[in-house]
Motif scaffolding. Structure first.
Motif, mmCIF file in Angstrom:
data_model
loop_
_atom_site.group_PDB
_atom_site.id
_atom_site.type_symbol
_atom_site.label_atom_id
_atom_site.label_comp_id
_atom_site.label_asym_id
_atom_site.label_seq_id
_atom_site.Cartn_x
_atom_site.Cartn_y
_atom_site.Cartn_z
ATOM 1 N N UNK A 1 0.867 -1.189 0.000
ATOM 2 C CA UNK A 1 0.000 0.000 0.000
ATOM 3 C C UNK A 1 0.892 1.223 0.000
ATOM 4 N N UNK A 2 0.494 2.234 -0.728
ATOM 5 C CA UNK A 2 1.196 3.512 -0.626
ATOM 6 C C UNK A 2 0.404 4.399 0.317
ATOM 7 N N UNK A 3 1.059 5.011 1.296
ATOM 8 C CA UNK A 3 0.321 5.852 2.254
ATOM 9 C C UNK A 3 -0.426 6.979 1.527
ATOM 10 N N UNK B 1 -0.113 11.369 5.966
ATOM 11 C CA UNK B 1 1.146 11.159 6.703
ATOM 12 C C UNK B 1 1.082 10.160 7.854
ATOM 13 N N UNK B 2 -0.087 9.751 8.271
ATOM 14 C CA UNK B 2 -0.183 8.890 9.458
ATOM 15 C C UNK B 2 -1.166 7.752 9.203
ATOM 16 N N UNK B 3 -0.767 6.554 9.567
ATOM 17 C CA UNK B 3 -1.663 5.402 9.471
ATOM 18 C C UNK B 3 -2.500 5.284 10.739
ATOM 19 N N UNK B 4 -3.717 4.795 10.567
ATOM 20 C CA UNK B 4 -4.535 4.406 11.717
ATOM 21 C C UNK B 4 -4.979 2.966 11.464
ATOM 22 N N UNK B 5 -4.672 2.067 12.422
ATOM 23 C CA UNK B 5 -4.995 0.662 12.217
ATOM 24 C C UNK B 5 -5.770 0.096 13.397
ATOM 25 N N UNK C 1 -11.377 3.190 13.165
ATOM 26 C CA UNK C 1 -10.458 4.039 12.397
ATOM 27 C C UNK C 1 -11.061 5.441 12.242
ATOM 28 N N UNK D 1 -10.916 7.799 15.217
ATOM 29 C CA UNK D 1 -9.617 8.434 15.462
ATOM 30 C C UNK D 1 -9.259 9.424 14.359
ATOM 31 N N UNK E 1 -7.269 -0.526 7.857
ATOM 32 C CA UNK E 1 -6.139 0.396 7.727
ATOM 33 C C UNK E 1 -6.653 1.700 7.132
ATOM 34 N N UNK F 1 -5.802 6.249 6.862
ATOM 35 C CA UNK F 1 -4.774 7.288 6.899
ATOM 36 C C UNK F 1 -5.392 8.587 7.398
ATOM 37 N N UNK G 1 -4.221 12.495 16.541
ATOM 38 C CA UNK G 1 -5.518 11.812 16.574
ATOM 39 C C UNK G 1 -5.984 11.721 18.031
#
Lengths: 327, 327
Positions: free
Chosen positions: B39-41, B44-48, B80, B83, B141, B143, B149
């Motif tokens: 996966x390409x983001x 800037x921030x992932x939430x999982x 997700x 947040x 997943x 972003x 968050x």
């Protein structure tokens, strides 16, 4: 004996977190017990995978609950590594019976902790559920700088086939049965806590230009080779066996056909099968040697219909189907 | 009737993929049937998050397998969103008995597909297992552009408490029992396929400066308020009920105590509870209104020990424990 029903959900989760720990990286905000976790990417591309397991089905007689925790993490992390990803984090969903002993939960969590430390990753999310049959599902998240992580489909004529890892222990169990396998020290030792080699992600991600295909050996080496062949629409000709357990020679009374069949059967062996362009072979070999990763160049991709041949014969192996069993 | 044992693992997975589909975004390389996905983001921030479910335990009498597929995806996506994450992808691990009917698997997959389309996300990984008790674990997943968050821990004195969503249907089932609930059209309709509101991620991520805490209402509104209070070490004083089902007035014969208790009980209601700094309330309210998200300002954070009070009484509600049951 304390059971989960006496603890309640909150304490079950606390128990796991206490044992496994959580780690918040720089710049991250969320942490246990938030319902979701934030992660900052550590490379330009994410690699993700999920693998689930029936806990009792991972339970070879010589594996305790801690080994099962280890195995579940290893299985998911291995798929990330095989694609050149550096594993960073895992999320775990658990289903356990209300009557499940706290002691077994603790052991399971200790095995998870061992694996998390070994792979230098962290637990970033989890969920517990009531289930008559215990199960665990692990999602692994990694990052890779590779522009083209290797698929299953890229094998081309003349590619070299490289197999990392040492085979035969799980194959022995698959062919001879668990009881017989339990009497072999070398089988027990090799299969109690199978290991995925982290450094493989460095080798794969830094050689992605030449690595045409990659797949981990979670479902047996024969199955993996066959799958790569079919998905790539390419014929694999094996000219050498992979590295195998020395004890196999005795077990097979010197028959190389038996040695190869045993090495090709099995599963939960977390080496990888790589397809490598001829011009890249030297670089890959040099890197594998640098990291002391056991491997062998086992053959090449040749002209012809898909299929895996060992010399002039189609490859034979036993493989496992979740819904059909061994076949 | 075809069962999974006749299909075999590969075909079970094919069946799911055929129904749900896979979608590869620009720049991504891996896809089904690779063992991991890249996966390409997208921010800037992932939430999982991961959430697991016993499939039979999600099965209210009026939910078919497709509703269960929907619910499992919604549950994970909701965390997700709460947040401030924009859900992008899910991974699904499934445990099903070998005797499970293909038809039910297809329905489950159709419900997953419906949810995936609704939330504009995609399936990027999966695994199937044999299990006597059927289960599903969903990893979501997402972003987010938000620098901070919202956690569960940030409530401060004077914060406003905002609750989105309309309550009472699951609470009615929790208090009156499933059989009684099944006779109410409004309960059946509201609980068959609960919805998480995607646009909430926009509201939360763009107002993160003022949102001190956020948690979704997956385990009941009373439980959520109580948890926020305890985790934040802050007292919540409710002065208004949340939005509730109009039918509750009749069911409660006009008793507001009964209405509030019912609204506070239940679970699988995917609104969120937000703590908001006074200076940010207008912005948040404006955004919620812009997206037509039902909400109510229900109270504030006040001085005092942790706890949730409605007027001068501690809040009463029923809540569910995975290992202990209703309590």
């Amino acid at each position: 004996m304390t059971i989960l029903a006496e603890l309640g959900e909150r304490n079950v989760i606390e128990e796991i977190v206490k044992t496994v720990g959580t780690r918040v990286s720089t710049g991250e905000v969320l942490s246990y017990p938030d319902d979701a976790k934030d992660l900052l990417p550590k490379a330009p591309r994410l690699i993700v995978n999920v693998d689930g397991y029936g806990i009792d089905r991972l339970r070879l007689p010589w594996r305790d609950s801690s080994d099962i925790g280890w195995c579940a993490i290893t299985g998911s992390v291995s798929d990330v590594i095989a694609k050149g990803g550096f594993p960073d984090a895992v999320l775990i969903a658990l289903g356990l019976p209300p009557g499940y002993p706290l002691e077994e939960l603790r052991k399971l969590a200790e095995g998870v902790k061992d694996a998390i430390d070994y792979y230098a990753i962290r637990l970033v999310g989890g969920d517990t559920n009531s289930s008559s049959e215990p199960w665990i599902a692990v999602t692994a998240i990694g990052f890779t700088p590779a522009k083209k992580p290797p698929t299953r489909k890229g094998l081309r004529v003349n590619d070299y086939i490289v197999v990392t890892g040492i085979y035969g222990a799980m194959g022995f169990a698959a062919i001879k049965g668990i009881e017989e396998a339990g009497r072999r020290h070398w089988v027990v030792e090799r299969t109690k806590r199978p290991v995925a080699i982290k450094e493989l992600s460095v080798v794969i991600s830094s050689n992605y230009r030449w690595i045409t295909a990659s797949m981990d050996v979670s479902d047996g080496l024969g199955y993996t080779l066959q799958t790569l062949s079919i998905e790539s629409d390419a014929r694999i000709l094996l000219t050498q066996p992979p590295l195998y357990e020395p004890s196999l020679i005795d077990e097979c009374q010197g028959s190389m056909e038996c040695v190869v069949k045993t090495a090709m059967s099995g599963g939960e062996e977390y080496g990888v099968v790589l397809g490598i362009r001829p011009e890249g072979l030297n670089n890959v070999v040099k890197d594998l040697e640098y990291y002391n990763i056991p491997f062998r160049v086992v053959g090449r991709v040749v002209d012809g219909e898909p299929g895996v041949f060992y010399g002039d014969k189609p490859l034979e192996f036993a493989s496992w189907d979740q819904f059909k069993g061994w076949g």
